[in-house]
Design a protein around this motif. Structure first.
Motif, PDB file in Angstrom:
ATOM      1  N   ARG A 173       0.850  -1.190   0.000  1.00  0.00           N
ATOM      2  CA  ARG A 173       0.000   0.000   0.000  1.00  0.00           C
ATOM      3  C   ARG A 173       0.891   1.247   0.000  1.00  0.00           C
ATOM      4  O   ARG A 173       1.835   1.349   0.792  1.00  0.00           O
ATOM      5  CB  ARG A 173      -0.929  -0.014   1.210  1.00  0.00           C
ATOM      6  CG  ARG A 173      -1.941  -1.156   1.193  1.00  0.00           C
ATOM      7  CD  ARG A 173      -2.811  -1.138   2.429  1.00  0.00           C
ATOM      8  NE  ARG A 173      -2.026  -1.328   3.635  1.00  0.00           N
ATOM      9  CZ  ARG A 173      -1.682  -2.507   4.144  1.00  0.00           C
ATOM     10  NH1 ARG A 173      -2.066  -3.622   3.528  1.00  0.00           N
ATOM     11  NH2 ARG A 173      -0.975  -2.602   5.244  1.00  0.00           N
ATOM     12  N   LEU A 174       0.559   2.188  -0.859  1.00  0.00           N
ATOM     13  CA  LEU A 174       1.412   3.351  -1.089  1.00  0.00           C
ATOM     14  C   LEU A 174       0.626   4.639  -0.857  1.00  0.00           C
ATOM     15  O   LEU A 174      -0.535   4.748  -1.256  1.00  0.00           O
ATOM     16  CB  LEU A 174       1.945   3.302  -2.523  1.00  0.00           C
ATOM     17  CG  LEU A 174       2.767   4.477  -3.042  1.00  0.00           C
ATOM     18  CD1 LEU A 174       4.052   4.624  -2.241  1.00  0.00           C
ATOM     19  CD2 LEU A 174       3.095   4.266  -4.518  1.00  0.00           C
ATOM     20  N   LEU A 175       1.271   5.589  -0.219  1.00  0.00           N
ATOM     21  CA  LEU A 175       0.728   6.933  -0.084  1.00  0.00           C
ATOM     22  C   LEU A 175       1.720   7.894  -0.726  1.00  0.00           C
ATOM     23  O   LEU A 175       2.877   7.971  -0.314  1.00  0.00           O
ATOM     24  CB  LEU A 175       0.520   7.313   1.384  1.00  0.00           C
ATOM     25  CG  LEU A 175       0.082   8.761   1.657  1.00  0.00           C
ATOM     26  CD1 LEU A 175      -1.298   9.022   1.064  1.00  0.00           C
ATOM     27  CD2 LEU A 175       0.088   9.060   3.157  1.00  0.00           C
ATOM     28  N   CYS A 176       1.262   8.628  -1.737  1.00  0.00           N
ATOM     29  CA  CYS A 176       2.082   9.649  -2.395  1.00  0.00           C
ATOM     30  C   CYS A 176       1.712  11.001  -1.827  1.00  0.00           C
ATOM     31  O   CYS A 176       0.530  11.379  -1.820  1.00  0.00           O
ATOM     32  CB  CYS A 176       1.863   9.607  -3.908  1.00  0.00           C
ATOM     33  SG  CYS A 176       2.681  10.947  -4.803  1.00  0.00           S
ATOM     34  N   ILE A 177       2.702  11.733  -1.349  1.00  0.00           N
ATOM     35  CA  ILE A 177       2.476  13.061  -0.768  1.00  0.00           C
ATOM     36  C   ILE A 177       3.083  14.113  -1.679  1.00  0.00           C
ATOM     37  O   ILE A 177       4.275  14.070  -1.997  1.00  0.00           O
ATOM     38  CB  ILE A 177       3.081  13.162   0.644  1.00  0.00           C
ATOM     39  CG1 ILE A 177       2.394  12.171   1.591  1.00  0.00           C
ATOM     40  CG2 ILE A 177       2.956  14.582   1.180  1.00  0.00           C
ATOM     41  CD1 ILE A 177       2.977  12.154   2.981  1.00  0.00           C
ATOM     42  N   THR A 180       1.238  13.991 -13.610  1.00  0.00           N
ATOM     43  CA  THR A 180       2.259  12.976 -13.871  1.00  0.00           C
ATOM     44  C   THR A 180       2.268  11.911 -12.781  1.00  0.00           C
ATOM     45  O   THR A 180       2.496  10.728 -13.057  1.00  0.00           O
ATOM     46  CB  THR A 180       3.659  13.616 -13.991  1.00  0.00           C
ATOM     47  OG1 THR A 180       3.984  14.319 -12.782  1.00  0.00           O
ATOM     48  CG2 THR A 180       3.727  14.578 -15.157  1.00  0.00           C
ATOM     49  N   ALA A 181       1.996  12.319 -11.529  1.00  0.00           N
ATOM     50  CA  ALA A 181       1.963  11.348 -10.433  1.00  0.00           C
ATOM     51  C   ALA A 181       0.799  10.377 -10.601  1.00  0.00           C
ATOM     52  O   ALA A 181       0.949   9.169 -10.392  1.00  0.00           O
ATOM     53  CB  ALA A 181       1.862  12.069  -9.089  1.00  0.00           C
ATOM     54  N   VAL A 182      -0.374  10.892 -10.975  1.00  0.00           N
ATOM     55  CA  VAL A 182      -1.537  10.019 -11.176  1.00  0.00           C
ATOM     56  C   VAL A 182      -1.238   8.982 -12.258  1.00  0.00           C
ATOM     57  O   VAL A 182      -1.568   7.791 -12.115  1.00  0.00           O
ATOM     58  CB  VAL A 182      -2.781  10.854 -11.532  1.00  0.00           C
ATOM     59  CG1 VAL A 182      -3.904   9.965 -12.065  1.00  0.00           C
ATOM     60  CG2 VAL A 182      -3.269  11.627 -10.304  1.00  0.00           C
ATOM     61  N   THR A 183      -0.587   9.397 -13.326  1.00  0.00           N
ATOM     62  CA  THR A 183      -0.211   8.453 -14.384  1.00  0.00           C
ATOM     63  C   THR A 183       0.765   7.411 -13.857  1.00  0.00           C
ATOM     64  O   THR A 183       0.621   6.207 -14.121  1.00  0.00           O
ATOM     65  CB  THR A 183       0.423   9.200 -15.570  1.00  0.00           C
ATOM     66  OG1 THR A 183      -0.541  10.107 -16.112  1.00  0.00           O
ATOM     67  CG2 THR A 183       0.870   8.227 -16.646  1.00  0.00           C
ATOM     68  N   ALA A 184       1.759   7.861 -13.088  1.00  0.00           N
ATOM     69  CA  ALA A 184       2.782   6.944 -12.579  1.00  0.00           C
ATOM     70  C   ALA A 184       2.239   6.011 -11.502  1.00  0.00           C
ATOM     71  O   ALA A 184       2.839   4.956 -11.238  1.00  0.00           O
ATOM     72  CB  ALA A 184       3.969   7.734 -12.033  1.00  0.00           C
ATOM     73  N   LEU A 185       1.132   6.369 -10.860  1.00  0.00           N
ATOM     74  CA  LEU A 185       0.551   5.541  -9.802  1.00  0.00           C
ATOM     75  C   LEU A 185      -0.429   4.495 -10.332  1.00  0.00           C
ATOM     76  O   LEU A 185      -0.899   3.654  -9.566  1.00  0.00           O
ATOM     77  CB  LEU A 185      -0.174   6.425  -8.782  1.00  0.00           C
ATOM     78  CG  LEU A 185       0.717   7.334  -7.919  1.00  0.00           C
ATOM     79  CD1 LEU A 185      -0.127   8.315  -7.128  1.00  0.00           C
ATOM     80  CD2 LEU A 185       1.606   6.513  -6.983  1.00  0.00           C
ATOM     81  N   GLN A 186      -0.715   4.538 -11.615  1.00  0.00           N
ATOM     82  CA  GLN A 186      -1.669   3.588 -12.180  1.00  0.00           C
ATOM     83  C   GLN A 186      -1.181   2.151 -12.015  1.00  0.00           C
ATOM     84  O   GLN A 186      -0.010   1.854 -12.236  1.00  0.00           O
ATOM     85  CB  GLN A 186      -1.906   3.892 -13.670  1.00  0.00           C
ATOM     86  CG  GLN A 186      -2.697   5.164 -13.910  1.00  0.00           C
ATOM     87  CD  GLN A 186      -2.908   5.446 -15.381  1.00  0.00           C
ATOM     88  OE1 GLN A 186      -2.484   4.685 -16.249  1.00  0.00           O
ATOM     89  NE2 GLN A 186      -3.559   6.561 -15.686  1.00  0.00           N
ATOM     90  N   GLY A 187      -2.098   1.281 -11.589  1.00  0.00           N
ATOM     91  CA  GLY A 187      -1.757  -0.117 -11.375  1.00  0.00           C
ATOM     92  C   GLY A 187      -1.210  -0.420 -10.002  1.00  0.00           C
ATOM     93  O   GLY A 187      -0.988  -1.591  -9.665  1.00  0.00           O
ATOM     94  N   LEU A 188      -0.983   0.611  -9.191  1.00  0.00           N
ATOM     95  CA  LEU A 188      -0.484   0.428  -7.831  1.00  0.00           C
ATOM     96  C   LEU A 188      -1.627   0.627  -6.838  1.00  0.00           C
ATOM     97  O   LEU A 188      -2.602   1.323  -7.122  1.00  0.00           O
ATOM     98  CB  LEU A 188       0.644   1.431  -7.534  1.00  0.00           C
ATOM     99  CG  LEU A 188       1.880   1.361  -8.421  1.00  0.00           C
ATOM    100  CD1 LEU A 188       2.825   2.528  -8.108  1.00  0.00           C
ATOM    101  CD2 LEU A 188       2.613   0.043  -8.238  1.00  0.00           C
ATOM    102  N   ALA A 246       8.450   5.638 -12.922  1.00  0.00           N
ATOM    103  CA  ALA A 246       9.376   6.097 -11.886  1.00  0.00           C
ATOM    104  C   ALA A 246       8.989   5.636 -10.487  1.00  0.00           C
ATOM    105  O   ALA A 246       9.841   5.204  -9.694  1.00  0.00           O
ATOM    106  CB  ALA A 246       9.476   7.617 -11.925  1.00  0.00           C
ATOM    107  N   ILE A 247       7.703   5.722 -10.153  1.00  0.00           N
ATOM    108  CA  ILE A 247       7.267   5.362  -8.805  1.00  0.00           C
ATOM    109  C   ILE A 247       7.258   3.848  -8.634  1.00  0.00           C
ATOM    110  O   ILE A 247       7.655   3.328  -7.582  1.00  0.00           O
ATOM    111  CB  ILE A 247       5.881   5.969  -8.519  1.00  0.00           C
ATOM    112  CG1 ILE A 247       5.944   7.498  -8.633  1.00  0.00           C
ATOM    113  CG2 ILE A 247       5.398   5.553  -7.136  1.00  0.00           C
ATOM    114  CD1 ILE A 247       4.602   8.193  -8.453  1.00  0.00           C
ATOM    115  N   ARG A 248       6.831   3.126  -9.658  1.00  0.00           N
ATOM    116  CA  ARG A 248       6.816   1.665  -9.581  1.00  0.00           C
ATOM    117  C   ARG A 248       8.230   1.110  -9.368  1.00  0.00           C
ATOM    118  O   ARG A 248       8.411   0.142  -8.616  1.00  0.00           O
ATOM    119  CB  ARG A 248       6.210   1.067 -10.848  1.00  0.00           C
ATOM    120  CG  ARG A 248       6.115  -0.464 -10.819  1.00  0.00           C
ATOM    121  CD  ARG A 248       5.534  -1.004 -12.102  1.00  0.00           C
ATOM    122  NE  ARG A 248       4.140  -0.595 -12.268  1.00  0.00           N
ATOM    123  CZ  ARG A 248       3.126  -1.250 -11.718  1.00  0.00           C
ATOM    124  NH1 ARG A 248       3.340  -2.330 -10.966  1.00  0.00           N
ATOM    125  NH2 ARG A 248       1.892  -0.845 -11.924  1.00  0.00           N
TER     126      ARG A 248
END
Length: 330
Positions: A5-9, A25-33, A109-111
């Protein structure tokens, strides 16, 4: 194994337009997580909170919230506010991803950071390769500051830098994952288990040195900090702080530097670090005059650095000398 489980701040201070871009860009990078995005306005007072709230509502994103910190306590305090607020679904986050409002992660990047933490339980902090909008890599991985590092930086002399290369704070960026001392906080992922052990950001730091302190506390508790060049982020840099165009080094930077050295190594070490920096700086200024070199520091930097430390020492002495009221026995 279930997905972490991930929280992006995403912390904003008077940079609403850039924050909207970073959020996209963060919403795109968080897809699938299994992730939520929490945008925090650090009491901007310029309408940012209302603008960002309306922006998120218009986008209709699930699992994206905007909240106000209620005060501007600085970078660490704002991110701590988000970590304490947690995810909207009430589930504790396994990883906290910190993103600056002027930083824009690429789709993977986030994954990449989350996958590394999944497979390397010894890693407490993972950070990205940061590039400018022109594509130039920025220094974002470092050694811990030290007395030798202070001298190497301030003297600006090739033979000294070669002699003290192992103390130089910025490191040559590796092209593969590598443990480092500390990372810039523009794009970094933190393991919740580590934070539960060492604590959140030290809110004494208003701005600068807070991520250095966090990484040092992590290292002393046995956690690795790892630089991951496969996680790529574009960064405009210093938009909300104005660092690139300082006319004079602000008080909060001097406060943070002194607090870091004193907290981490003690008062005597901090005093020697300032003395060493001043000595190297004077040597550089002499060479600058003789060789007609351009200025490399903000105006009055060396004077401000030493005067700030002397005032701090005098203030500390006055507090110790002030008689404390006698306590009455119950």
């Amino acid at each position: 194994m279930s997905q972490a489980r991930l929280l992006c701040i995403l912390l904003n201070y008077r940079t609403a337009e850039l924050c909207r871009r970073a959020a996209r860009t963060a919403v795109t990078a968080l897809q699938g997580l299994d992730a939520e995005l929490l945008i925090i306005d650090n009491d901007s007072g310029d309408g940012s909170f209302e603008q960002l709230t309306a922006f998120v509502a218009a986008e209709g994103w699930p699992q994206v919230r905007v909240i106000s910190a209620g005060r501007n306590g600085g970078f660490g305090a704002g991110n701590n506010h988000g970590m304490r607020a947690g995810r909207d679904d009430g589930q504790p986050a396994d990883y906290i991803y910190i993103l600056n409002p002027d930083a824009f992660p690429e789709p993977e990047a986030i994954r990449v950071l989350a996958d590394w933490l999944d497979s390397h339980p010894e890693t407490g902090i993972a950070g990205s390769l940061i590039r400018s909008e022109t594509g130039a890599q920025e220094y974002t991985a470092f050694r811990f500051p030290s007395i030798a590092g202070e001298f190497e930086h301030s003297v600006r002399f090739g033979p000294v830098s070669r002699l003290l290369h192992k103390a130089r704070v910025p490191i040559d960026l590796p092209d593969r994952p590598q443990p480092v001392d500390w990372l810039a906080g523009a794009s970094m992922m933190l393991r919740r288990e580590m934070l539960d052990r060492i604590g959140l950001f030290d809110e004494t730091f208003f701005l600068y040195f807070e991520e250095t302190d966090l990484c040092l506390r992590a290292a002393r508790d046995g956690w690795q900090t790892v630089y991951l060049p496969e996680s790529r982020v574009t960064h405009i840099g210093s938009v909300s702080t104005g660092m690139k165009c300082w006319d004079r080094v602000p008080r909060y930077w001097l406060d943070s530097r002194l607090h870091y050295f004193t907290k981490s190594h003690g008062g005597a070490y901090a005093a020697l670090a300032t003395l060493t920096h001043a000595t190297g700086g004077l040597m550089w200024r002499l060479r600058k005059v003789l060789q007609r070199k351009p200025d490399a520091d903000p105006p009055h930097f060396l004077r401000d650095l030493v005067a700030h430390h002397v005032r701090a020492l005098l203030s500390r002495s006055e507090r110790r000398a002030t008689p404390q009221p006698a306590r009455r026995l119950p």
